[in-house]
Design an enzyme around this catalytic site. Structure first.
Site, mmCIF file in Angstrom:
data_model
loop_
_atom_site.group_PDB
_atom_site.id
_atom_site.type_symbol
_atom_site.label_atom_id
_atom_site.label_comp_id
_atom_site.label_asym_id
_atom_site.label_seq_id
_atom_site.Cartn_x
_atom_site.Cartn_y
_atom_site.Cartn_z
ATOM 1 N N ASP A 98 0.859 -1.167 0.000
ATOM 2 C CA ASP A 98 0.000 0.000 0.000
ATOM 3 C C ASP A 98 0.903 1.226 0.000
ATOM 4 O OD1 ASP A 98 -2.465 1.495 0.391
ATOM 5 O OD2 ASP A 98 -3.227 -0.323 1.356
ATOM 6 N N ASP A 199 -3.055 4.595 -2.379
ATOM 7 C CA ASP A 199 -4.125 5.119 -1.532
ATOM 8 C C ASP A 199 -4.574 6.517 -1.977
ATOM 9 O OD1 ASP A 199 -5.520 4.625 1.133
ATOM 10 O OD2 ASP A 199 -4.593 6.561 1.553
ATOM 11 N N GLU A 254 -6.435 3.916 -5.899
ATOM 12 C CA GLU A 254 -7.749 4.100 -5.270
ATOM 13 C C GLU A 254 -8.301 5.459 -5.706
ATOM 14 O OE1 GLU A 254 -9.894 4.094 -0.905
ATOM 15 O OE2 GLU A 254 -8.036 5.169 -1.217
ATOM 16 N N HIS A 327 -11.105 -3.273 3.336
ATOM 17 C CA HIS A 327 -11.080 -2.853 4.736
ATOM 18 C C HIS A 327 -11.910 -1.596 5.009
ATOM 19 C CE1 HIS A 327 -8.292 -0.396 2.601
ATOM 20 N NE2 HIS A 327 -8.185 0.417 3.636
ATOM 21 N N ASP A 328 -12.441 -0.966 3.957
ATOM 22 C CA ASP A 328 -13.249 0.245 4.129
ATOM 23 C C ASP A 328 -14.743 -0.007 3.932
ATOM 24 O OD1 ASP A 328 -11.013 1.893 4.531
ATOM 25 O OD2 ASP A 328 -10.774 2.242 2.381
HETATM 26 C C1 GLC Z 1 -8.112 5.156 1.905
HETATM 27 C C2 GLC Z 1 -7.936 3.923 2.752
HETATM 28 C C3 GLC Z 1 -8.597 4.153 4.057
HETATM 29 C C4 GLC Z 1 -7.922 5.329 4.725
HETATM 30 C C5 GLC Z 1 -7.936 6.548 3.834
HETATM 31 C C6 GLC Z 1 -6.954 7.565 4.315
HETATM 32 O O1 GLC Z 1 -9.443 5.385 1.588
HETATM 33 O O2 GLC Z 1 -8.400 2.798 2.089
HETATM 34 O O3 GLC Z 1 -8.549 3.034 4.881
HETATM 35 O O4 GLC Z 1 -8.559 5.619 5.923
HETATM 36 O O5 GLC Z 1 -7.555 6.263 2.524
HETATM 37 O O6 GLC Z 1 -5.651 7.084 4.130
#
Ligand code: GLC
Length: 555
Positions: A98, A199, A254, A327-328
């Site tokens: 990540d 991310d 992402e 995980h979100d």
């Molecule tokens: C992304 C991650 C999440 C995190 C956010 C800030 O959305 O997947 O878990 O809290 O970024 O880094």
């Protein structure tokens, strides 16, 4: 379309804190991962994506990084990581890290040094601004609720944080910051990792002058100024040309609020391509507006529309990243399936997305059909965004409703520990207390039980991934949807080199009459995957069973 290893792989996501505890302190770690590599391999996946393993105060469970080049001590050492990396590679599993560079932790040296000495170069690594009198520099709100600015008394300045207060945003317009990012990439790639999940990478470039927004939302006010900022293309291309293109690696970015049109700018194959794939969010809004805290009723039509748009718009040009959990996101059975028909709906949902064209990602516990946790009080939650969102919701709808909403929407649902067996703490740890909750359903839902049952969700995932691997049509075939207006059926066909495949998914428990689309004779097809033993055909169709799925292959 060009073939490539990253298109053919399937990926298993590990969120390390809740995966497996190998040293008995109640927290998941690398020793635990090492002990489960054979299990991961046995699923038929080709890669592991690790949510952040780096040194971090864990305010956002690793997405707040204090040192990009060391391992969180609770998870082990760099030696432990190298063992996992080697162990994975020996088994033919790639490793994806990540990369979190939109922000750091407020405990990162850069941030601390910039506060200590505002004339140091590290000060301009972040977005520091004077207030307007007593007011914040602009009206932006954090994605985790609350203002996106935090005041620092020492230097009488505010810093920008799009996420938690402890996650200051990096100033990517500063070329030195981009050099740091490239060095971090090189560090891990030289060690042998195979790529990055990047991310919130589409947030890294902010509109010049950080203008206030004319719109107001309780969260993420101002997002139009950074969700696809002015220099994003340039920075992504720089990362690719200077580093990524020199390695045999892959990237998946992402990308909240991403549309196919915008995505194609980044992932269309060719010399100007920035990333290999993108995690968009559109299909995770079939039961909400934008994200799960704005809950609405689940609508299959919304889900199908998004799936089909991404399949069609990208086909032959760019590559899809496929997922239903991470995980979100709360557990998908609770959202798009049915806990009452847990096994049936889990299998149907797996087919729904894995039989599309793209690289499938599977989140830990998804393969055994884990469910949301039955939270009873807000004190049981540990996720910063849940607590912030709950506090906003409480003001609008009162405590009880806000808690019900949290139970549905919270990402803590995905973070209860993985259920390995029927032993204490579901076999996750030998400690008395795990760091986080164990779902009370673990006696029934766990890996050991699933291993023993040939009809388990786990064994279905294995069969599905094996089928995908052995049939290029699943990976490279084209896509056409049928019965678009059905509120219960999601049916699509795939075509590749003279072969055809028909995928039939039933969202709901009421029987409906399914008839094969024109040109398909079910009696001539081979039923390759199904979640009911009795898969009869009548009149070139059948009456559906609850959450049924069938995949037919035609040679
Ligand atoms: C992304 C991650 C999440 C995190 C956010 C800030 O959305 O997947 O878990 O809290 O970024 O880094």
């Amino acid at each position: 379309m060009q073939k490539s290893w990253y298109k053919e792989m399937a990926v298993y996501q590990v969120w390390p804190r809740s995966f497996c505890d190998g040293d008995g302190d109640g927290i998941g770690d690398l020793k635990g991962v090492l002990s489960k590599l054979d299990y991961i391999k046995s699923l038929g996946v080709d890669a592991i994506w690790f949510s952040p393993l780096y040194k971090s105060p864990q305010k956002d469970y690793g997405y707040d990084i204090a040192d990009y080049r060391s391992i969180q001590p609770e998870y082990g050492t760099m030696e432990d990581f190298k063992k996992v990396l080697d162990g994975a590679h020996e088994r033919g599993l790639r490793v994806i890290m990540d990369l979190v560079v939109n922000h750091t932790s407020d405990q990162h040296e850069w941030f601390k040094k910039g506060i200590e000495d505002p004339t140091s170069k590290y000060h301009s690594y972040y977005h520091w601004y004077k207030g307007k009198g007593k007011r914040r520099p602009n009206n932006w709100m954090s994605t985790f609720a609350g203002p996106a600015w935090e005041y620092n008394e020492k230097n009488d300045e505010y810093y920008l944080h799009l996420f938690a207060v402890e996650q200051p945003d990096l100033n990517m317009d500063n070329p030195e910051v981009r050099e740091e990012v490239k060095d971090i990439m090189k560090f891990w790639l030289d060690m042998g990792v195979d790529g990055f999940r990047e991310d919130v990478i589409t947030f890294i470039s902010k509109k010049e002058g950080l203008p206030s927004s004319p719109y107001w939302f309780p969260v993420a006010t101002g997002i139009e100024n950074y969700m696809h900022g002015p220099h994003l293309d340039e920075y992504l291309l720089e990362f690719k040309n200077d580093v990524l293109s020199k390695y045999d690696c892959m990237t998946v970015g992402e990308a909240p609020m991403m549309t196919t049109k915008k995505a194609l700018k980044h992932i269309t194959e060719g010399p100007d391509q920035h990333l290999n794939m993108m995690f968009h969010f559109e299909h995770m809004a079939a039961d909400c507006l934008f994200y799960s805290w704005f809950k609405t009723k689940f609508k299959l039509k919304n889900l199908k529309k998004v799936f089909s748009r991404w399949q069609k718009d990208l086909y032959g040009k760019a590559w899809n990243a496929l997922y239903l959990e991470n995980h979100d996101q709360p557990r998908v059975i609770n959202r798009y399936g049915s806990p009452e028909y847990r096994v049936e709906s889990a299998k149907m949902l797996a087919v729904t997305y894995i039989c599309q064209s793209g690289t499938p990602f599977i989140y830990q516990g998804q393969e055994i059909g884990m469910l949301n946790y039955p939270f009873e009080s807000i004190d049981q939650y540990t996720d910063v965004s849940t607590i912030n969102n709950y506090n906003v919701a409480k003001k609008i709808m009162g405590e009880e409703k806000a808690l019900n909403l949290a139970n549905y929407a919270s990402r803590d649902n995905a973070r209860s520990v993985v259920q390995w067996n029927t032993e204490k703490n579901a076999g996750f740890t030998t400690a008395d207390e795990p760091w986080f909750v164990v779902n009370p359903n673990y006696k029934e839902i766990n890996v050991e039980a699933a291993e023993k049952d040939p009809d388990s969700i786990l064994n279905f995932y294995r069969a599905l991934l094996k089928f995908r691997k052995e049939n290029e049509i699943v990976i490279y075939g084209d896509y056409k949807e049928h019965y678009k207006s059905s509120k219960t059926l999601y049916v699509y066909e795939r075509n590749y080199e003279g072969k055809r495949m028909l995928v039939i998914n039933v969202f709901g428990d009421k029987p409906v009459k399914f008839k094969a689309p024109k040109g398909f004779d079910l009696s001539k097809g081979k039923l390759v995957l199904a979640n009911y033993k009795d898969a009869d055909i009548q009149d070139n169709g059948f009456t559906t069973k609850p959450y049924e799925t069938r995949v037919y292959l035609f040679d």
